[in-house]
Design a protein around this motif. Sequence first.
Motif, PDB file in Angstrom:
ATOM      1  N   GLY A 295       0.823  -1.229  -0.109  1.00 30.34           N
ATOM      2  CA  GLY A 295      -0.568   0.017   0.585  1.00 30.34           C
ATOM      3  C   GLY A 295       0.749   1.258  -0.182  1.00 30.34           C
ATOM      4  O   GLY A 295       1.446   1.042   0.819  1.00 30.34           O
ATOM      5  N   MET A 296       0.265   2.452  -0.993  1.00 30.18           N
ATOM      6  CA  MET A 296       1.283   3.399  -0.994  1.00 30.18           C
ATOM      7  C   MET A 296       0.543   3.724  -0.070  1.00 30.18           C
ATOM      8  O   MET A 296       2.170   4.452   0.985  1.00 30.18           O
ATOM      9  CB  MET A 296       1.533   4.391  -1.877  1.00 30.18           C
ATOM     10  N   ASP A 297      -0.032   4.594   0.287  1.00 28.30           N
ATOM     11  CA  ASP A 297      -0.280   5.095   1.429  1.00 28.30           C
ATOM     12  C   ASP A 297       0.357   4.286   3.093  1.00 28.30           C
ATOM     13  O   ASP A 297       0.821   5.778   3.655  1.00 28.30           O
ATOM     14  CB  ASP A 297      -1.427   5.405   1.680  1.00 28.30           C
ATOM     15  N   ASN A 298       0.079   3.318   3.233  1.00 33.90           N
ATOM     16  CA  ASN A 298       1.145   3.486   4.591  1.00 33.90           C
ATOM     17  C   ASN A 298       2.809   3.066   4.203  1.00 33.90           C
ATOM     18  O   ASN A 298       3.389   3.670   4.945  1.00 33.90           O
ATOM     19  CB  ASN A 298       0.989   0.770   3.779  1.00 33.90           C
ATOM     20  N   ILE A 299       2.991   3.161   2.862  1.00 43.38           N
ATOM     21  CA  ILE A 299       4.835   3.519   3.099  1.00 43.38           C
ATOM     22  C   ILE A 299       4.981   4.900   2.995  1.00 43.38           C
ATOM     23  O   ILE A 299       5.872   4.751   3.781  1.00 43.38           O
ATOM     24  CB  ILE A 299       4.602   3.061   1.193  1.00 43.38           C
ATOM     25  N   GLU A 300       4.781   5.739   2.714  1.00 47.15           N
ATOM     26  CA  GLU A 300       4.955   6.871   2.804  1.00 47.15           C
ATOM     27  C   GLU A 300       4.373   7.320   4.168  1.00 47.15           C
ATOM     28  O   GLU A 300       5.547   8.005   5.646  1.00 47.15           O
ATOM     29  CB  GLU A 300       3.069   7.803   1.417  1.00 47.15           C
ATOM     30  N   LYS A 301       3.827   6.598   4.728  1.00 50.22           N
ATOM     31  CA  LYS A 301       3.264   7.554   6.272  1.00 50.22           C
ATOM     32  C   LYS A 301       4.300   6.935   7.410  1.00 50.22           C
ATOM     33  O   LYS A 301       4.714   7.428   8.289  1.00 50.22           O
ATOM     34  CB  LYS A 301       1.800   6.843   6.748  1.00 50.22           C
ATOM     35  N   TYR A 302       5.278   5.461   6.857  1.00 49.93           N
ATOM     36  CA  TYR A 302       5.754   4.475   8.181  1.00 49.93           C
ATOM     37  C   TYR A 302       6.857   5.339   7.698  1.00 49.93           C
ATOM     38  O   TYR A 302       8.443   5.254   8.696  1.00 49.93           O
ATOM     39  CB  TYR A 302       6.181   3.350   7.388  1.00 49.93           C
ATOM     40  N   GLU A 303       8.064   5.933   5.982  1.00 52.50           N
ATOM     41  CA  GLU A 303       9.073   6.461   5.931  1.00 52.50           C
ATOM     42  C   GLU A 303       8.380   7.441   6.520  1.00 52.50           C
ATOM     43  O   GLU A 303       9.907   8.438   6.892  1.00 52.50           O
ATOM     44  CB  GLU A 303       8.661   6.383   4.881  1.00 52.50           C
ATOM     45  N   ARG A 304       7.331   8.597   6.297  1.00 48.29           N
ATOM     46  CA  ARG A 304       7.761   9.303   7.327  1.00 48.29           C
ATOM     47  C   ARG A 304       8.302   9.509   8.808  1.00 48.29           C
ATOM     48  O   ARG A 304       8.789  10.362   9.463  1.00 48.29           O
ATOM     49  CB  ARG A 304       6.317  10.420   7.352  1.00 48.29           C
ATOM     50  N   GLU A 305       7.127   8.549   9.453  1.00 55.75           N
ATOM     51  CA  GLU A 305       7.497   8.475  10.475  1.00 55.75           C
ATOM     52  C   GLU A 305       8.722   7.975  11.427  1.00 55.75           C
ATOM     53  O   GLU A 305       9.288   7.999  12.258  1.00 55.75           O
ATOM     54  CB  GLU A 305       6.973   6.941  11.262  1.00 55.75           C
ATOM     55  N   LEU A 306      10.083   7.151  10.075  1.00 54.60           N
ATOM     56  CA  LEU A 306      10.924   6.649  10.220  1.00 54.60           C
ATOM     57  C   LEU A 306      11.311   7.741  10.425  1.00 54.60           C
ATOM     58  O   LEU A 306      12.780   8.168  10.672  1.00 54.60           O
ATOM     59  CB  LEU A 306      11.524   6.044   9.127  1.00 54.60           C
ATOM     60  N   LYS A 307      11.938   9.190   9.668  1.00 59.41           N
ATOM     61  CA  LYS A 307      12.459  10.329   9.334  1.00 59.41           C
ATOM     62  C   LYS A 307      12.585  11.187  10.310  1.00 59.41           C
ATOM     63  O   LYS A 307      13.500  11.691  10.917  1.00 59.41           O
ATOM     64  CB  LYS A 307      11.799  11.248   8.191  1.00 59.41           C
ATOM     65  N   GLU A 308      11.356  11.214  11.398  1.00 55.47           N
ATOM     66  CA  GLU A 308      10.957  11.887  12.198  1.00 55.47           C
ATOM     67  C   GLU A 308      12.132  11.169  13.478  1.00 55.47           C
ATOM     68  O   GLU A 308      12.415  12.005  13.718  1.00 55.47           O
ATOM     69  CB  GLU A 308       9.906  12.439  12.627  1.00 55.47           C
ATOM     70  N   TYR A 309      11.223  10.626  13.610  1.00 57.91           N
ATOM     71  CA  TYR A 309      11.970   9.264  14.565  1.00 57.91           C
ATOM     72  C   TYR A 309      13.885   9.499  14.651  1.00 57.91           C
ATOM     73  O   TYR A 309      14.462  10.007  15.703  1.00 57.91           O
ATOM     74  CB  TYR A 309      12.123   7.587  15.000  1.00 57.91           C
ATOM     75  N   ALA A 310      14.299   9.229  12.941  1.00 60.56           N
ATOM     76  CA  ALA A 310      15.867   9.298  12.985  1.00 60.56           C
ATOM     77  C   ALA A 310      16.490  11.116  12.979  1.00 60.56           C
ATOM     78  O   ALA A 310      17.358  11.518  14.356  1.00 60.56           O
ATOM     79  CB  ALA A 310      16.145   8.884  11.591  1.00 60.56           C
ATOM     80  N   VAL A 311      15.546  12.703  12.473  1.00 64.33           N
ATOM     81  CA  VAL A 311      16.459  13.315  13.129  1.00 64.33           C
ATOM     82  C   VAL A 311      15.778  14.090  14.190  1.00 64.33           C
ATOM     83  O   VAL A 311      17.212  14.185  14.824  1.00 64.33           O
ATOM     84  CB  VAL A 311      15.041  13.994  12.297  1.00 64.33           C
ATOM     85  N   THR A 312      14.922  12.921  14.955  1.00 64.38           N
ATOM     86  CA  THR A 312      14.993  13.535  16.614  1.00 64.38           C
ATOM     87  C   THR A 312      15.898  12.881  17.412  1.00 64.38           C
ATOM     88  O   THR A 312      16.738  13.824  18.377  1.00 64.38           O
ATOM     89  CB  THR A 312      13.755  12.793  17.045  1.00 64.38           C
ATOM     90  N   LYS A 313      16.463  11.649  17.100  1.00 66.33           N
ATOM     91  CA  LYS A 313      16.970  10.360  17.564  1.00 66.33           C
ATOM     92  C   LYS A 313      18.558  11.871  17.579  1.00 66.33           C
ATOM     93  O   LYS A 313      19.132  11.578  18.365  1.00 66.33           O
ATOM     94  CB  LYS A 313      17.552   9.399  17.721  1.00 66.33           C
ATOM     95  N   LEU A 314      18.941  11.424  16.828  1.00 62.42           N
ATOM     96  CA  LEU A 314      19.870  12.405  16.306  1.00 62.42           C
ATOM     97  C   LEU A 314      20.257  13.721  16.908  1.00 62.42           C
ATOM     98  O   LEU A 314      21.502  13.989  17.419  1.00 62.42           O
ATOM     99  CB  LEU A 314      20.548  12.500  14.347  1.00 62.42           C
ATOM    100  N   LEU A 315      19.759  14.589  16.821  1.00 65.60           N
ATOM    101  CA  LEU A 315      19.701  16.001  16.699  1.00 65.60           C
ATOM    102  C   LEU A 315      19.314  15.928  18.554  1.00 65.60           C
ATOM    103  O   LEU A 315      20.264  16.742  19.295  1.00 65.60           O
ATOM    104  CB  LEU A 315      18.438  16.527  17.124  1.00 65.60           C
TER     105      LEU A 315
END
Lengths: 408, 147
Positions: A295-315
């Motif tokens: 599901g493209m919508d699931n992919i989009e949602k999950y990737e945004r979640e991952l991105k946010e997680y990575a950025v927050t953790k790195l910062l």
Amino acid sequence: MDINKIRKDFPMLNNNKTMQGHPFSYFDNAATTLKPKCVIDKICEYYEFYSVNSHRGDYDLAQRVDDEILKARDNVCKLINADEKEVIFTSGATMGLNQIAQGLKRFLSKDDEILITDAEHASNVLPWFRIASEIGCKVNYIPLENGRITIRNIEKVISSKTKIVSIAHVTNVLGYVNDIKEIAKFVHGYNAYFVCDGAQSVPHFKVDVKDLDVDFLVFSGHKMCGPTGIGVMYGKYELLKEIDSLLLGGGMNTEFDLCGNFGYLKTPFKFEAGTQNIAGIIGLGKAIEYLNEIGMDNIEKYERELKEYAVTKLLNEVPEVIIYNKDSEAGIIDFNYEGVHAQDMGTLLGSYGICVRTGEHCAKLLHNEIGTNSTVRASLYFYNTKEEIDRFVEVCKKGRDFLDVFFA
Amino acid sequence: MSFLLNNEMMREVIMDHYQNPRNKREADDSYKKVYMDAVSCVDKIYIQLKEENGVLVDVCWHGSGCAISTASTSIMTEILKGKTIDEANAIMEAYQNMLYGKPYNPDLLDEAIVFMNTSRQPSRISCATIGWRGVGRILNGDDTNGK
């Protein structure tokens, strides 16, 4: 989405694969993605069971190949909401952009302008440079606003001389998602053609060419779980009828005679000269089916979640890290570790089994925007996990000791 | 060379040449020049060399690159300066052999020995040899006199 189940679909993610003695983590998805077993099997199926040429074979297997290609084209049509005659198979986004540039050349005259940005990939820069020098027209740049293209900034450079605007849907280094629908509408108001590079968007979220009203869209199969060497060029039928094909040869002509006269087949075949990458086409068709299952919508949602997680953790955990695109939507983290050259950081991550890309990422004009010509790019896809990001952040903390990889 | 074979010292030598690169300057047009532009990374390095009567009287460089390419090029200029072409070729061959894990004579390599472990990271051999390949190109008559 069951990530553990999804990861089992990818041979590269199985059997406890390691790199340099550490678990393998693939964060180079903006370059190319891993392939699920079903795509690999589909490609093998062609080579093992009906490995013959397409078009006009008077035997069953040739018919089978034609049917499979038809099905793959249909999958592409449904994915981007295009009609069959508007979907052309290419070797990838690069070939699509070259075909479009050469095709649109006939509409240009001296002193006309082509608008791009300085965040574009080489494949959306150099084909325009070439036709500009051939015709004597100019390539101009839409200034970016915090990495994004805004109507306000297009307004600063667009004019009645502007004949083509060509931009990435999602930029391959910074990962900002441009509002293509709004931009296309604005550009069409100036009677300019609008070309969209979808190499980093089509694999990650739903793209509807009719809704966006783009004149052309290109993307590559290998960035969306498909094989390398296959891609798609979408063009509006009315335009495809008008432009010339880049390649001439078998499978694209109606007839030709000794005097040099020849006729074109109708699109899409007009643009598909020579034996096509049949295994690639069929493999891409399967990859689309696979993405649709998730599901493209699931992919989009999950990737945004991952991105946010990575950025927050790195910062939060690695103060020495400078992120150039923390607020962009796509799953791309573009960064440097203070005082450490990107390539040295990339080797450090590689020595811990983590694949990232370093350098200019084919966007050699972008240093104007971010003030450095070399960055580390970690790019995610739906099979990446938060656990992998945790490991990535732990390795980033060791940035200062990047020479360890040669001495430990 | 054994005094250098301590990991900590080797690391310090690389960092020192990275942070304070030697012979980094642009020479005039009387020098032979080659531009080394790595396809796979952002290293962009110019090597310049002055040869008189078969001796490399001066070797210098400018440009930008990662720690490994910067330090390896800096160390190279110090080693090759003042050597005859034959000596330089022997040193370059020994260096090349070391990086590709073949037998080599460490006595020829002086500080360049600090890159003895580069073969552990095969993707970086290109960085550790960029300047050396530049001198090789000039000595083979493949200099472009810049770009």
